[in-house]
Design an enzyme around this catalytic site. Structure first.
Site, mmCIF file in Angstrom:
data_model
loop_
_atom_site.group_PDB
_atom_site.id
_atom_site.type_symbol
_atom_site.label_atom_id
_atom_site.label_comp_id
_atom_site.label_asym_id
_atom_site.label_seq_id
_atom_site.Cartn_x
_atom_site.Cartn_y
_atom_site.Cartn_z
ATOM 1 N N SER A 143 14.702 9.430 43.811
ATOM 2 C CA SER A 143 13.410 8.998 43.287
ATOM 3 C C SER A 143 12.567 8.497 44.443
ATOM 4 O O SER A 143 13.103 7.993 45.433
ATOM 5 C CB SER A 143 13.608 7.857 42.278
ATOM 6 O OG SER A 143 12.378 7.225 41.992
ATOM 7 N N TYR A 157 16.989 -0.203 40.240
ATOM 8 C CA TYR A 157 16.981 1.265 40.141
ATOM 9 C C TYR A 157 16.606 1.876 41.494
ATOM 10 O O TYR A 157 17.243 2.840 41.955
ATOM 11 C CB TYR A 157 15.975 1.679 39.059
ATOM 12 C CG TYR A 157 15.627 3.148 39.009
ATOM 13 C CD1 TYR A 157 16.438 4.058 38.342
ATOM 14 C CD2 TYR A 157 14.456 3.623 39.608
ATOM 15 C CE1 TYR A 157 16.097 5.413 38.281
ATOM 16 C CE2 TYR A 157 14.108 4.971 39.549
ATOM 17 C CZ TYR A 157 14.935 5.860 38.891
ATOM 18 O OH TYR A 157 14.599 7.192 38.837
HETATM 19 P P1 NAP Z 1 15.508 11.493 30.813
HETATM 20 O O1 NAP Z 1 14.469 12.370 30.220
HETATM 21 O O2 NAP Z 1 15.640 10.092 30.346
HETATM 22 O O3 NAP Z 1 16.922 12.242 30.720
HETATM 23 C C1 NAP Z 1 18.039 11.621 31.261
HETATM 24 C C2 NAP Z 1 19.199 12.564 31.185
HETATM 25 O O4 NAP Z 1 20.353 11.920 31.797
HETATM 26 C C3 NAP Z 1 19.607 12.902 29.780
HETATM 27 O O5 NAP Z 1 20.052 14.235 29.751
HETATM 28 C C4 NAP Z 1 20.770 11.940 29.516
HETATM 29 O O6 NAP Z 1 21.696 12.398 28.562
HETATM 30 C C5 NAP Z 1 21.419 11.929 30.864
HETATM 31 N N1 NAP Z 1 22.294 10.774 31.090
HETATM 32 C C6 NAP Z 1 21.933 9.473 31.212
HETATM 33 N N2 NAP Z 1 23.029 8.718 31.410
HETATM 34 C C7 NAP Z 1 24.092 9.552 31.415
HETATM 35 C C8 NAP Z 1 25.472 9.378 31.554
HETATM 36 N N3 NAP Z 1 26.017 8.162 31.763
HETATM 37 N N4 NAP Z 1 26.281 10.457 31.497
HETATM 38 C C9 NAP Z 1 25.754 11.696 31.295
HETATM 39 N N5 NAP Z 1 24.446 11.934 31.159
HETATM 40 C C10 NAP Z 1 23.620 10.866 31.206
HETATM 41 O O7 NAP Z 1 15.305 11.374 32.404
HETATM 42 P P2 NAP Z 1 14.492 12.267 33.454
HETATM 43 O O8 NAP Z 1 13.143 11.673 33.605
HETATM 44 O O9 NAP Z 1 14.649 13.694 33.145
HETATM 45 O O10 NAP Z 1 15.298 11.879 34.781
HETATM 46 C C11 NAP Z 1 16.261 12.729 35.356
HETATM 47 C C12 NAP Z 1 16.599 12.184 36.747
HETATM 48 O O11 NAP Z 1 15.390 12.147 37.526
HETATM 49 C C13 NAP Z 1 17.144 10.759 36.749
HETATM 50 O O12 NAP Z 1 18.120 10.625 37.741
HETATM 51 C C14 NAP Z 1 15.923 9.921 37.099
HETATM 52 O O13 NAP Z 1 16.294 8.711 37.705
HETATM 53 C C15 NAP Z 1 15.223 10.853 38.061
HETATM 54 N N6 NAP Z 1 13.792 10.577 38.204
HETATM 55 C C16 NAP Z 1 12.925 10.703 37.153
HETATM 56 C C17 NAP Z 1 11.573 10.434 37.326
HETATM 57 C C18 NAP Z 1 10.578 10.561 36.222
HETATM 58 O O14 NAP Z 1 9.427 10.097 36.390
HETATM 59 N N7 NAP Z 1 10.900 11.153 35.111
HETATM 60 C C19 NAP Z 1 11.123 10.022 38.592
HETATM 61 C C20 NAP Z 1 12.010 9.908 39.634
HETATM 62 C C21 NAP Z 1 13.346 10.186 39.435
HETATM 63 P P3 NAP Z 1 21.427 12.220 26.964
HETATM 64 O O15 NAP Z 1 20.406 13.269 26.659
HETATM 65 O O16 NAP Z 1 22.732 12.475 26.338
HETATM 66 O O17 NAP Z 1 20.906 10.851 26.741
#
Ligand code: NAP
Length: 248
Positions: A143, A157
């Protein structure tokens, strides 16, 4: 050799976009998710519609036995694992550091750091030539917080994501001679459920003026960068930390 890639957190958001984008590039995909069964099956159907095989496996990535079982299932159903996108991640609620509970801090570190390390470990044991594998690629989803620090929102985080980037640099060097490339992608504000989960669904729009490009990003815009790093076109790229943030 067929490309078989495990995408953790592949049920929703960035991980789901990555799963479909990799399928378009010919990867069979093992989706690992924790809870969202219906979303995982929907993404699996989208992967299959893109033309490759897919299996969705429930596992908490912070628990090694579950990670091991998930990797075993993917290998049994799709063939030897050749790639990992270490994407599963959580933030906990938005807030100042001193108001963040020890339980939230512990869970964020467990999933984002320990979970990413455990998944990488299983992937290395499957892919490293030192362990009888044929090489492969890992992309860790970090991130922008890793360098911005995320004050007032989620310093714990941000710290966990800096650890992910340290892991990328170290593993890239350790595994370069074993046929495995390791890179990070640092997304900026991307339009997924994660903002609602942290307590502010409007956050990407509320904070858009902080982004030089003036808008949040789409999951597909991150997926393209991940797919390139996973591809043979990135054959000389390892240890890179690629920011995909509209300039943030
Ligand atoms: P999201 O929409 O909240 O989706 C999170 C995903 O991670 C879901 O598939 C969830 O599974 C899974 N997950 C969470 N905890 C888990 C665990 N303990 N074991 C297995 N699966 C788990 O998040 P996102 O925005 O797509 O983020 C994806 C990645 O990008 C993350 O690492 C986040 O930190 C990073 N990121 C996101 C942003 C942003 O703005 N969106 C920015 C920077 C970095 P379930 O569906 O089963 O809940």
């Amino acid at each position: 050799m067929d490309q078989v890639t495990v995408v953790t957190g592949g049920s929703r958001g960035i991980g789901a976009a990555v799963a479909v984008r990799l399928a378009e590039a010919g990867h069979a995909v093992g989706i690992v998710y924790e809870q969202a069964h219906d979303a995982a099956e929907e993404t699996a159907a989208a992967v299959r519609a893109a033309g490759t095989a897919c299996v969705a496996v429930r596992a908490d990535t912070s628990v090694d036995e579950q990670v091991g079982a998930a990797f075993d299932t993917v290998a049994e159903r799709l063939g030897p694992v050749t790639g990992l996108v270490n994407n599963a991640g959580v933030t906990g609620p938005l807030g100042r550091f001193a108001d963040t509970s020890p339980e939230v801090i512990r869970r964020v570190v467990d999933v984002n750091v320990t979970g990413a390390l455990l998944c990488a470990r299983r992937a290395v044991r499957a892919m490293s030539t030192r362990h009888g594998g044929h090489g492969g690629a890992i992309v860790n989803i970090s991130s922008c917080g890793a360098t911005l620090g995320s004050p007032g929102e989620y310093v714990h985080y941000a710290a966990s994501k800096a650890a992910v980037d340290a892991m990328t640099v170290g593993l890239a060097k350790e595994l370069a001679a074993e046929g495995i490339r390791v890179n990070s992608v640092q997304p900026g504000m991307i339009l997924t459920d994660i903002h609602a989960t942290m307590g502010d669904a409007q956050r990407p729009w509320r904070k858009k003026d902080a982004v030089p490009m003036g808008r949040p990003g789409e999951p597909s815009e991150v997926a393209g960068a991940v797919a390139w790093l996973m591809s043979p076109e990135a054959s000389y790229t390892t240890g890179a930390v690629l920011r995909v943030s509209g300039g943030l």
